[in-house]
Structure formats: structure tokens, C-alpha cells
Design an enzyme around this catalytic site. Structure first.
Site, PDB file in Angstrom:
ATOM      1  N   GLN A  98     -12.421  -6.883 -24.035  1.00  0.00           N
ATOM      2  CA  GLN A  98     -12.610  -6.505 -25.433  1.00  0.00           C
ATOM      3  C   GLN A  98     -13.848  -7.181 -26.008  1.00  0.00           C
ATOM      4  O   GLN A  98     -14.585  -6.586 -26.788  1.00  0.00           O
ATOM      5  CB  GLN A  98     -11.373  -6.884 -26.254  1.00  0.00           C
ATOM      6  CG  GLN A  98     -11.509  -6.719 -27.753  1.00  0.00           C
ATOM      7  CD  GLN A  98     -11.699  -5.277 -28.184  1.00  0.00           C
ATOM      8  OE1 GLN A  98     -11.351  -4.353 -27.457  1.00  0.00           O
ATOM      9  NE2 GLN A  98     -12.267  -5.082 -29.362  1.00  0.00           N
ATOM     10  N   GLU A  99     -14.084  -8.413 -25.601  1.00  0.00           N
ATOM     11  CA  GLU A  99     -15.224  -9.171 -26.117  1.00  0.00           C
ATOM     12  C   GLU A  99     -16.558  -8.693 -25.538  1.00  0.00           C
ATOM     13  O   GLU A  99     -17.522  -8.492 -26.270  1.00  0.00           O
ATOM     14  CB  GLU A  99     -15.047 -10.663 -25.799  1.00  0.00           C
ATOM     15  CG  GLU A  99     -13.956 -11.359 -26.602  1.00  0.00           C
ATOM     16  CD  GLU A  99     -14.381 -11.607 -28.043  1.00  0.00           C
ATOM     17  OE1 GLU A  99     -15.525 -11.293 -28.405  1.00  0.00           O
ATOM     18  OE2 GLU A  99     -13.544 -12.105 -28.817  1.00  0.00           O
ATOM     19  N   SER A 100     -16.617  -8.532 -24.210  1.00  0.00           N
ATOM     20  CA  SER A 100     -17.923  -8.337 -23.562  1.00  0.00           C
ATOM     21  C   SER A 100     -17.974  -7.222 -22.534  1.00  0.00           C
ATOM     22  O   SER A 100     -19.022  -7.008 -21.930  1.00  0.00           O
ATOM     23  CB  SER A 100     -18.320  -9.638 -22.863  1.00  0.00           C
ATOM     24  OG  SER A 100     -17.444  -9.888 -21.759  1.00  0.00           O
TER      25      SER A 100
END
Length: 494
Positions: free
Chosen positions: A303-305
């Protein structure tokens, strides 16, 4: 066999002159004190799963709570054949069916029905890339459904308006298998409840929801038609308690609340990344996750990267876990673009968020609060919890706090808070996305383990036919038996 107890009133002994009176009392074989609650069920992500992580599922959790309420142990008995499941209840081999069963007139005639757990729609399912059907009457012979399922009842009712409507029924496949065949293009259409489809779209993004065939169908538990009055009264009392306590709402949010939003392109990209990118980093997630499920850490990282060590945002956060410079310094990360350092640092920070949460939040929900804090900060999460209290909501229930978080974007509410404005709706979307990625990772991981069991040792399986061939051959066999046969009214109902 019903036993009869003959009670002789010893009138002659008591009065010395009255004749003896014989009273016949019926005693049910089930009247003995219950020590085990035997629950018949079906396998399914939202119903019942038993794997290395233990037993899970909406129906399992409710059944477990009901057994606790009764003060007995729970025995979950999974079936792979619906007909056998219903027969077991009729024969009193099980006490209850808890298997995501829809309420239908046919079932109401044969069993006692418990209170409504939740409601679903019956939808037509087809494959991405094929035209969306607009008229059910044009699909005669192209729809395949499970025998003894509520889909048969839906089609039977539709047949009254579309007399030429025909369909195929199969006995040896469940919803997931039919979904897989739709996704491969080997079947044209099936019918499913909306929740099952939404969950399976996380694993099979090719699935599409077509027209709604029946709305707001009640999902219930089934009890035997006889000798179950006491159990039914206990179930009703339990249900009212759980409803007042918010358990039903909590479980609905836990199993279905995060799957409402579906993105075909994103899901396809994620499944490709599991195959092509994750293997390079999986051992790092497993190493640094500690007591946390590594798949939750991996889902948060995606989700972040999108598992890109060099990812960078306009706000300056960087790396696999998208750490700010102050956070990186706090967790001992010197190079945010180093995948191992970033994963280790992100895991430390996430665990720190979990530990800082109040003990009143249950273990099963702490991760969602912590992820929200990872996204917008612990202060804003605490603001949302305080707002929840002021609105007579539960500050320790994620289902309630996720409703409050978006209010932090409205001046009317954030002016009352300690930390002010926050993009609370972003945090809710962030957590829901991670939950969906996690569900997909769990499914893929379980499928991989199943294939490892199937493929080894080779010598034992040398005489086995390829699994896909088995499916095709079995479906062909079923089609020969059931293909375009017009069932009698109510056919296929338990």
C-alpha cells in the site's frame, strides 16, 4: 427412539384406599444436558476456514460465541456436499447449520430458521471482457449453479416470468470452483450472493457482477424441525445479546466491510506483484514481522510503495515502508532506500503504534488502529476515538472509529479536537486497502501450500490426472447429466 417414563403415583400407599394412577411423560433423546454444540458448515472465506492460522470465518466466530453462551464446547463439522449437510441436520447428527445459508421458502418448510445475521443480493456473475448481459431470458442453458443452493430457488422463481429459462446444476463444485471456471472462460455465467463475489474478486479480478436477480436476501442459521425449541429460544436470546453488544455489526465490518470497493486494475497489478516482486522481499517481511503476521506487514508495504525500494512521494517519504526522515531516525534507519532497513524500521514503528494503543482495544482490532496511526498519526486516531465517545459510539471498535475518522476533515468536528484537521477518509481507505491486500496474500499463500501438498511426492501422484483436467472432465460429466434440463418447480431445494 422416544423413551417413555412411567411414573406410578403411589396413591394406595399414601391414602390406603385410592387406586394407582399411571402418568406417561415423553422424554426427548435430546433432553440430556448438552456438552457439545455440533455445527455443520461449509468451507468459504466468509464462512469457515481452518488453516495454519487457526479457525476463522463469520459463522465460525458466531458459533464459537454461541457455544460459550451455552457453556459447552464447539465442534465445527465441515461438509463438501450441501445435500449431505441438510440431511445431517434432519437426522439430528448436527445441532445447527451455520454456513451462510440464504432464507428460502423451501428451507422454511423443512427446517426452523434462526434470526437474520445479514442480508445479501443474488447477482449474475460473468467474466471481464465479455458483454454484460441485460436480459436473463437470453441466457437459457448458459448459467451453471450449485445444486441445493439458493441460486436454484432464484432461477425457479425467475422461470415463472421466463418459461424457457434453463440452467445447469452441478453437485461436486462449490462457489469458488465455479468462480475459477468463470475467470478462465470455461463457464459463461453463475449466480452468487454479493458478499461471496466481492470477497472472491480479490483473488479472481476477472469476475464481474452483472444484474441483481434478487435483493436483500436474509442469511440465517438452520435448526432441526423437531426437538429444537429450547435451542431456538437460546439462540434467540443469544442473538439479542450479541446485537445489543454490537457483535453482529463488528463481524459484518470485519469480514465484509473492507471489500465493498473493488478496483480491477489494482487487483490484477497486485496479483502480478505477488508473483514477480514479492519473492525478493518475502524473507525480510517474515524476519522482521516478529509476532505480527508477515502478510499484514507486506500488505502495508505494498500500500505504501508497491514494494518499490526507491519509491518517493511529494511529501518526502521514501522507501519500501515510506518513512519520513524523523521516523527513520527514530527507528534507526540510515538509508530509507535500503529495502531491509526500511522493512525493519517500518515493522518497529508499526509495533510501536500497536503498543501505544490503550489496552481496552482488543488484540484482533489493534492492528487496524495502528495502521491508521501509521498513516495519519496517533494523535489524530486518539482524536477520532474521543469524538466517538462524544457521539455514543465505541472508541475501541474499529467499525465505529472508521465512521468517525472522516469527520476530522470537517471544521465542525476538528475544531473540537486536540490535533485538529486530518485526512481521516484517507486513513480509512488506507486501512481497507491493506485489509484487501492481506486477504489476497492469505488466499495465495494457502493455494501455494495446497499445491505443494498436491505436487509432492511425485511418485505417489504419478497416476493422478492434472487438476484442471479433472475439473474439465467433471464439469463435462455434470453437463451431460444436467445440461439445459428444466428442473421442476422448487427443484434442487433442500
Amino acid at each position: 427412539m422416544i423413551k417413555y417414563l412411567y411414573v406410578i403415583l403411589l396413591g394406595l400407599l399414601l391414602s390406603g384406599c385410592q387406586p394407582a394412577e399411571v402418568v406417561e411423560i415423553e422424554a426427548s433423546p435430546k433432553a440430556q444436558k448438552r456438552t457439545v454444540l455440533k455445527v455443520g458448515t461449509l468451507y468459504g472465506p466468509q464462512i469457515y476456514v481452518n488453516n495454519s492460522q487457526g479457525e476463522t470465518g463469520f459463522d465460525y466466530e458466531m458459533a464459537n460465541r454461541f457455544a460459550d453462551y451455552l457453556g459447552v464446547s464447539l465442534e465445527m463439522i465441515p461438509f463438501t456436499d450441501r445435500k449431505q449437510l441438510f440431511k445431517a441436520l434432519k437426522d439430528n447428527d448436527i445441532d445447527i447449520i451455520a454456513a451462510g445459508i440464504a432464507k428460502t421458502p423451501g428451507r422454511g418448510e423443512q427446517f426452523k430458521m434462526g434470526p437474520t445475521l445479514y442480508k445479501v443480493n443474488q447477482v449474475l456473475v460473468y467474466r471481464e471482457g465479455t458483454p454484460e448481459p441485460k436480459d436473463i431470458g437470453t441466457l437459457s442453458g448458459e448459467i451453471t449453479v450449485m445444486s441445493n443452493s439458493s441460486s436454484v430457488n432464484t432461477l425457479t422463481q425467475l422461470q415463472k416470468d421466463y418459461p424457457e429459462l434453463l440452467w445447469n446444476q452441478v453437485n461436486d463444485k462449490d462457489n469458488e470452483e465455479l468462480f475459477a471456471l468463470i475467470a478462465k472462460g470455461e463457464l459463461n455465467y453463475t449466480i452468487s450472493d454479493s458478499n461471496s463475489l466481492l470477497i472472491n474478486q480479490r483473488f479472481l479480478p476477472e469476475l464481474r457482477a452483472g444484474m441483481i436477480l434478487e435483493e436483500k436476501i436474509e442469511v440465517v442459521w438452520l435448526l432441526p424441525p423437531k426437538n429444537s425449541d429450547k435451542l431456538m429460544s437460546q439462540l434467540l436470546a443469544f442473538w439479542h445479546n450479541e446485537q445489543r453488544a454490537g457483535t453482529l455489526e463488528h463481524l459484518n465490518e470485519k469480514y465484509f466491510g473492507h471489500v465493498k470497493r473493488f478496483d480491477y486494475v489494482d487487483t490484477r497489478a497486485f496479483i502480478r506483484a505477488i508473483d514477480n516482486v514479492l519473492p525478493a522481499y518475502r524473507s525480510l517481511f517474515e524476519t522482521y514481522s516478529g509476532e505480527l503476521d508477515w502478510r499484514k506487514l507486506a500488505a502495508a508495504s505494498y500500500q505504501e510503495s508497491h514494494w518499490n525500494p526507491n519509491a518517493r512521494s511529494k511529501t518526502g517519504v521514501r522507501g519500501m515502508m515510506m518513512l519520513t526522515q524523523p521516523t527513520a531516525s527514530y527507528v534507526g534507519v540510515s538509508d530509507r532506500t535500503d529495502a531491509e532497513q526500511s522493512i525493519r524500521g517500518g515493522a518497529i514503528y508499526l509495533k510501536d503504534m500497536i503498543e501505544r494503543l490503550p489496552e481496552s482495544i482488543s488484540d484482533s482490532q489493534r492492528i487496524w488502529f495502528a495502521l491508521a496511526a501509521y498513516n495519519i498519526g496517533m494523535g489524530h486516531v486518539e482524536d477520532a476515538r474521543r469524538l466517538a465517545v462524544s457521539m455514543d459510539m465505541d472508541p475501541d471498535a474499529w467499525r465505529d472509529v472508521k465512521k468517525v475518522l472522516p469527520l476530522l476533515q470537517q471544521r465542525k468536528y476538528y475544531k473540537q479536537t486536540r490535533y485538529g484537521y486530518a485526512r481521516g477518509s484517507q486513513a480509512v481507505h488506507y486501512v481497507d486497502s491493506i485489509r484487501r491486500y492481506y486477504d489476497t496474500l492469505v488466499w495465495v499463500d494457502n493455494q501455494t501450500k495446497k499445491m505443494e501438498v498436491i505436487e509432492a511426492p511425485v511418485e505417489i501422484l504419478a497416476d493422478k490426472v492434472d487438476a484442471n483436467d479433472n475439473i474439465k472432465q467433471s464439469l463435462a460429466s455434470d453437463s451431460k447429466t444436467n445440461n439445459t434440463l428444466k428442473p421442476k418447480l422448487g427443484a434442487g431445494q433442500p
